[in-house]
Design a protein around this motif. Structure first.
Motif, PDB file in Angstrom:
ATOM      1  N   ARG A 126      14.915  -7.429  15.682  1.00 20.15           N
ATOM      2  CA  ARG A 126      15.074  -8.791  16.198  1.00 20.15           C
ATOM      3  C   ARG A 126      13.757  -9.556  16.194  1.00 20.15           C
ATOM      4  NH1 ARG A 126      18.248 -10.484  21.849  1.00 20.15           N
ATOM      5  NH2 ARG A 126      18.246 -12.746  21.415  1.00 20.15           N
ATOM      6  N   ALA A 144      18.340 -17.291  10.875  1.00 21.83           N
ATOM      7  CA  ALA A 144      18.927 -16.777  12.121  1.00 21.83           C
ATOM      8  C   ALA A 144      17.833 -16.424  13.135  1.00 21.83           C
ATOM      9  CB  ALA A 144      19.789 -15.555  11.822  1.00 21.83           C
ATOM     10  N   PRO A 171      25.232 -20.747  16.442  1.00 22.36           N
ATOM     11  CA  PRO A 171      25.123 -19.313  16.754  1.00 22.36           C
ATOM     12  C   PRO A 171      24.292 -18.568  15.716  1.00 22.36           C
ATOM     13  CG  PRO A 171      27.382 -20.066  17.019  1.00 22.36           C
ATOM     14  CD  PRO A 171      26.643 -21.192  16.371  1.00 22.36           C
ATOM     15  N   HIS A 172      23.509 -17.590  16.182  1.00 27.64           N
ATOM     16  CA  HIS A 172      22.630 -16.831  15.284  1.00 27.64           C
ATOM     17  C   HIS A 172      22.972 -15.340  15.234  1.00 27.64           C
ATOM     18  CE1 HIS A 172      20.637 -15.436  18.952  1.00 27.64           C
ATOM     19  NE2 HIS A 172      20.560 -16.693  19.333  1.00 27.64           N
ATOM     20  N   HIS A 173      23.603 -14.812  16.275  1.00 33.82           N
ATOM     21  CA  HIS A 173      24.066 -13.426  16.353  1.00 33.82           C
ATOM     22  C   HIS A 173      22.927 -12.399  16.325  1.00 33.82           C
ATOM     23  CE1 HIS A 173      28.069 -15.042  15.935  1.00 33.82           C
ATOM     24  NE2 HIS A 173      27.756 -15.589  14.771  1.00 33.82           N
ATOM     25  N   ARG A 174      21.709 -12.823  16.539  1.00 37.24           N
ATOM     26  CA  ARG A 174      20.585 -11.875  16.551  1.00 37.24           C
ATOM     27  C   ARG A 174      20.603 -10.989  17.805  1.00 37.24           C
ATOM     28  NH1 ARG A 174      17.343 -10.837  12.258  1.00 37.24           N
ATOM     29  NH2 ARG A 174      15.512 -10.675  13.593  1.00 37.24           N
ATOM     30  N   GLU A 175      21.331 -11.412  18.821  1.00 36.41           N
ATOM     31  CA  GLU A 175      21.428 -10.588  20.029  1.00 36.41           C
ATOM     32  C   GLU A 175      22.144  -9.269  19.762  1.00 36.41           C
ATOM     33  OE1 GLU A 175      25.137 -13.052  19.758  1.00 36.41           O
ATOM     34  OE2 GLU A 175      22.980 -13.435  19.524  1.00 36.41           O
ATOM     35  N   GLU A 176      22.794  -9.142  18.595  1.00 33.93           N
ATOM     36  CA  GLU A 176      23.459  -7.886  18.235  1.00 33.93           C
ATOM     37  C   GLU A 176      22.455  -6.809  17.830  1.00 33.93           C
ATOM     38  OE1 GLU A 176      26.218  -8.979  15.211  1.00 33.93           O
ATOM     39  OE2 GLU A 176      27.279 -10.433  16.485  1.00 33.93           O
ATOM     40  N   ASP A 188      17.269 -18.092  16.794  1.00 30.64           N
ATOM     41  CA  ASP A 188      17.202 -17.228  17.971  1.00 30.64           C
ATOM     42  C   ASP A 188      16.018 -17.639  18.850  1.00 30.64           C
ATOM     43  OD1 ASP A 188      17.427 -15.155  19.809  1.00 30.64           O
ATOM     44  OD2 ASP A 188      16.925 -13.555  18.379  1.00 30.64           O
TER      45      ASP A 188
END
Length: 347
Positions: free
Chosen positions: A221, A265, A314-319, A269
């Motif tokens: 991340r 992304a 939304p970036h979805h980097r929290e995954e 974030d």
């Protein structure tokens, strides 16, 4: 070709053999917790220093972000020059009467001349000014933010992140060195190249570095470790200006940031993390580059786009593993008087 000094937004540069060359002879005085005899340093002291940092400038933007992440607002006040300047100085165009309310000056140059009446180098931001004397203490932006992290710890907010953790410093320094030479300064080496050969060399080096970063960030991340560090701050301030300015104005046009999926992304974030996007003013950024660099944009036309609302998608980097502040907490609301006049908001 003879060396020809000119002003750029990061300071004074010259063209040696048609290649952009940044003047890095900064005022190197440090602000430290403990000052040894004979050392070129002054002591940490809350309310004594004022950070002068234009939102438009990526080098100054770093200091605004770090100050906010660490919660140094009560210890170090903030002065914000306007987005444009002439060959002489940054000026406080946004303040009532166009005068900084603490320093009482219209031109930042006056604080440099207080330090040295014969000062002849670039009038750059960020600059840390001693309020008691009105003189610039330092304009060494790279050391300034590291000292905010390591020398001002007694004045950090509760829950402040460790942006320069001791166990990761060697790796952080290595990553930051490449980011500086190939990306932060790389876009300028493209934009101010004095020959086709110099431009193409800078262009290739820039996009090789961006491809390296794209690969590095595919499965992690943040650049180093599991939370935000100084390295992320330094990369962010270039990425956030990339499509609005560098892609067209500086001819960095192999790809837009929005066409590099991992970096795009990653940048979103960070933008959506308190302390990053809330320091950004795209209107001021564009006005600076497109109005000041008349050699590149003689008609001073400022582009309308791109639409900044995409930064909120939304970036979805929290995954991925990791969290922005590690075991710490995000900063609170932006202080009154320090909010961007042109925030990015959903309609």
């Amino acid at each position: 070709m003879a060396e020809r000094p000119e002003h750029s937004k990061g300071g004074v540069y010259s063209r040696k053999g048609e290649e952009f060359d940044r003047d890095t002879r900064y005022i190197a005085t440090r602000v430290k917790r403990t000052v040894d005899d004979g050392e070129d340093a002054v002591p940490v002291e809350p309310d004594r220093y004022r950070l002068i940092a234009a939102r438009a400038c990526p080098w100054a933007n770093r200091t605004i972000i770090v100050r906010r992440l660490l919660g140094l607002e009560d210890a170090i006040s903030l002065g914000l020059p306007g987005p444009t300047h002439d060959a002489d100085s940054w000026t406080f165009d946004l303040d009532p009467g166009e005068v900084d309310p603490v320093l009482g000056i219209h031109r930042l140059k006056d604080a440099y001349l207080k330090r040295d009446p014969h000062y002849s180098r670039g009038i750059t931001v960020p600059a840390l000014v001693d309020v008691t004397t009105g003189a610039v203490v330092t304009n060494d932006y790279a050391q300034m933010t590291l000292d905010f992290s390591t020398e001002w710890t007694e004045h950090h907010r509760p829950g402040a992140p460790d942006l320069y953790p001791e166990g990761l410093r060697e790796e952080i320094d290595e990553v930051m060195a490449r980011i500086y030479h190939d990306v932060n300064n790389g876009v300028y080496r493209c934009g101010f190249a004095g020959s086709q050969e110099a431009y193409e060399a800078a262009y290739l080096r820039l996009f090789e570095a961006l491809d390296w970063l794209e690969d590095r960030l595919t499965l992690q991340r943040y650049l180093v470790g599991d939370s935000i560090t100084e390295a992320d701050v330094r990369l962010f301030t270039t990425l956030v200006r990339f499509d609005a300015v560098y892609h067209g104005h500086f001819k960095c046009n192999r790809s837009k940031l929005t066409e590099m999926p991992v970096l795009w992304a990653y940048a979103r974030d960070l933008f959506q993390t308190p302390g990053f996007g809330d320091t950004i003013d795209f209107e001021q950024i564009k006005r600076h580059y497109y109005l000041v660099h008349t050699d590149l944009n003689p008609n001073q036309i400022v582009p309308k786009g791109p639409d900044p609302v995409a930064w909120l998608s939304p970036h979805h980097r929290e995954e991925l593993d990791g969290s922005p502040f590690g075991e710490g907490t995000p900063p609170g609301q932006v202080r009154n008087g320090e909010r961007s006049p042109n925030p990015v908001e959903l309609a």
